[in-house]
Design an enzyme around this catalytic site. Structure first.
Site, PDB file in Angstrom:
ATOM      1  N   ASP A  43      97.224  19.622  25.383  1.00 25.02           N
ATOM      2  CA  ASP A  43      98.817  19.991  25.063  1.00 25.02           C
ATOM      3  C   ASP A  43      98.846  20.074  23.385  1.00 25.02           C
ATOM      4  O   ASP A  43      98.453  19.122  22.555  1.00 25.02           O
ATOM      5  CB  ASP A  43      99.473  18.886  25.342  1.00 25.02           C
ATOM      6  CG  ASP A  43      99.741  18.840  26.970  1.00 25.02           C
ATOM      7  OD1 ASP A  43      99.804  19.904  27.302  1.00 25.02           O
ATOM      8  OD2 ASP A  43      99.663  17.798  27.679  1.00 25.02           O
ATOM      9  N   LYS A  92      89.626   8.588  23.823  1.00 23.41           N
ATOM     10  CA  LYS A  92      88.954   9.914  23.942  1.00 23.41           C
ATOM     11  C   LYS A  92      87.509   9.850  23.381  1.00 23.41           C
ATOM     12  O   LYS A  92      86.634  10.453  23.920  1.00 23.41           O
ATOM     13  CB  LYS A  92      89.600  10.875  23.023  1.00 23.41           C
ATOM     14  CG  LYS A  92      91.169  11.131  23.898  1.00 23.41           C
ATOM     15  CD  LYS A  92      91.603  12.252  23.046  1.00 23.41           C
ATOM     16  CE  LYS A  92      92.917  13.085  23.698  1.00 23.41           C
ATOM     17  NZ  LYS A  92      93.566  14.203  23.067  1.00 23.41           N
ATOM     18  N   ASP A 107      93.734  11.349  19.129  1.00 24.41           N
ATOM     19  CA  ASP A 107      92.401  12.134  18.788  1.00 24.41           C
ATOM     20  C   ASP A 107      91.698  11.184  17.679  1.00 24.41           C
ATOM     21  O   ASP A 107      90.544  11.768  17.404  1.00 24.41           O
ATOM     22  CB  ASP A 107      92.699  13.594  18.281  1.00 24.41           C
ATOM     23  CG  ASP A 107      93.210  14.436  19.320  1.00 24.41           C
ATOM     24  OD1 ASP A 107      92.314  14.908  20.263  1.00 24.41           O
ATOM     25  OD2 ASP A 107      94.543  14.527  19.365  1.00 24.41           O
ATOM     26  N   ASP A 120      91.384  18.847  22.652  1.00 29.64           N
ATOM     27  CA  ASP A 120      92.563  18.854  23.244  1.00 29.64           C
ATOM     28  C   ASP A 120      93.367  19.799  23.921  1.00 29.64           C
ATOM     29  O   ASP A 120      93.197  21.026  23.639  1.00 29.64           O
ATOM     30  CB  ASP A 120      93.671  18.038  22.153  1.00 29.64           C
ATOM     31  CG  ASP A 120      94.909  17.403  22.681  1.00 29.64           C
ATOM     32  OD1 ASP A 120      95.122  16.725  23.468  1.00 29.64           O
ATOM     33  OD2 ASP A 120      95.922  17.977  22.144  1.00 29.64           O
ATOM     34  N   ASP A 137      95.456  17.473  17.829  1.00 27.35           N
ATOM     35  CA  ASP A 137      96.498  17.365  17.037  1.00 27.35           C
ATOM     36  C   ASP A 137      97.297  16.049  16.934  1.00 27.35           C
ATOM     37  O   ASP A 137      98.512  15.933  16.709  1.00 27.35           O
ATOM     38  CB  ASP A 137      97.427  18.467  17.662  1.00 27.35           C
ATOM     39  CG  ASP A 137      98.266  18.148  19.014  1.00 27.35           C
ATOM     40  OD1 ASP A 137      97.660  17.455  20.017  1.00 27.35           O
ATOM     41  OD2 ASP A 137      99.338  18.550  18.979  1.00 27.35           O
TER      42      ASP A 137
END
Length: 234
Positions: free
Chosen positions: A10, A155, A182, A8, A178
């Site tokens: 951000d 994702k 995810d 990831d 995070d």
């Protein structure tokens, strides 16, 4: 055996203010130098992911719009979703919450596979309207924005499709993230790392949780993977 890393952007390779964290970039480049392709995976737009791929120097495909777009350094793109019922939702949301705002990437027409709403409206409100109107959508809070998309866009599915380009299986990928978005990546990959500030729901599904947050945690996660799977000496 892990043959690629997906990560990831951000909150995972950045500081809290979204500036790139130097240690994370160095760790990504170390993995690449060791022959491990890195795939950037983000809820952000394809333009954002493409630029990050070029600037950081990753060789794996990028996965943008929460899995709705797969792209590469040659700027070839595959779209796995579209806007669907998103604008029906947006119209109703604005009637009830006039102060609701789209993300800037929506305003500039950069997105093709879903709606992104600033976190001025609770995600539960958005989910409630989706259910009330019986729309074929889901809403996920990434911690930075609310992503509204078709149910098949996530994702995990993005990683599945990107792996075909690399000639590997999702089980040969380690994912670092995070956010709540995810979780779908964690369902398909072979190894899962949650960064320290991740929500408990993500940490519970992780094989490893970093001790450091944000970009320092992303860097720690990459080094952990490289050592665990024999690419670096312990």
């Amino acid at each position: 055996m892990i043959k690629a890393i997906s990560i990831d952007i951000d909150g995972t390779i950045t500081y809290p203010n979204r500036r790139l964290q130097e240690n994370a970039v160095e760790a990504i480049r170390l993995a690449e130098n060791l022959g491990i392709p890195v795939m950037l995976v983000t809820g952000n737009s394809a333009c954002f992911a493409y630029a990050a791929t070029i600037l950081i120097g990753t060789t794996g495909p990028f996965i943008a719009e929460d899995g709705g777009v797969i792209g590469d350094k040659s700027n070839n793109r595959i779209f796995l979703g579209d806007m669907g019922d998103s604008m029906i939702l947006w119209s109703e949301l604005k009637k009830r919450y006039p102060n609701a705002e789209m993300s800037d990437t929506m305003k500039y027409g950069e997105r093709r596979a879903g709606l992104v709403i600033k976190r001025t409206v609770p995600v539960e409100v958005v989910r409630g309207i989706i259910e009330e109107l019986n729309l074929d959508l889901i809403a996920v809070d990434s911690g930075y924005a609310i992503h509204v998309k078709q149910p098949h866009v996530n994702k995990g599915e993005g990683i599945r499709n990107a792996c075909q380009k690399l000639g590997i299986t999702p089980e040969q990928v380690a994912h670092i993230g995070d956010g709540e978005n995810d979780l779908d990546a964690f369902k398909v990959v072979g190894y899962r790392v949650a960064v320290a500030q991740a929500p408990e729901v993500l940490k519970r599904e992780a094989d490893h949780v970093t001790t450091k947050p944000y970009g320092d945690g992303g860097a720690e996660g990459i080094i952990h993977i490289l050592k665990k799977f024999g690419y670096l000496e312990i």
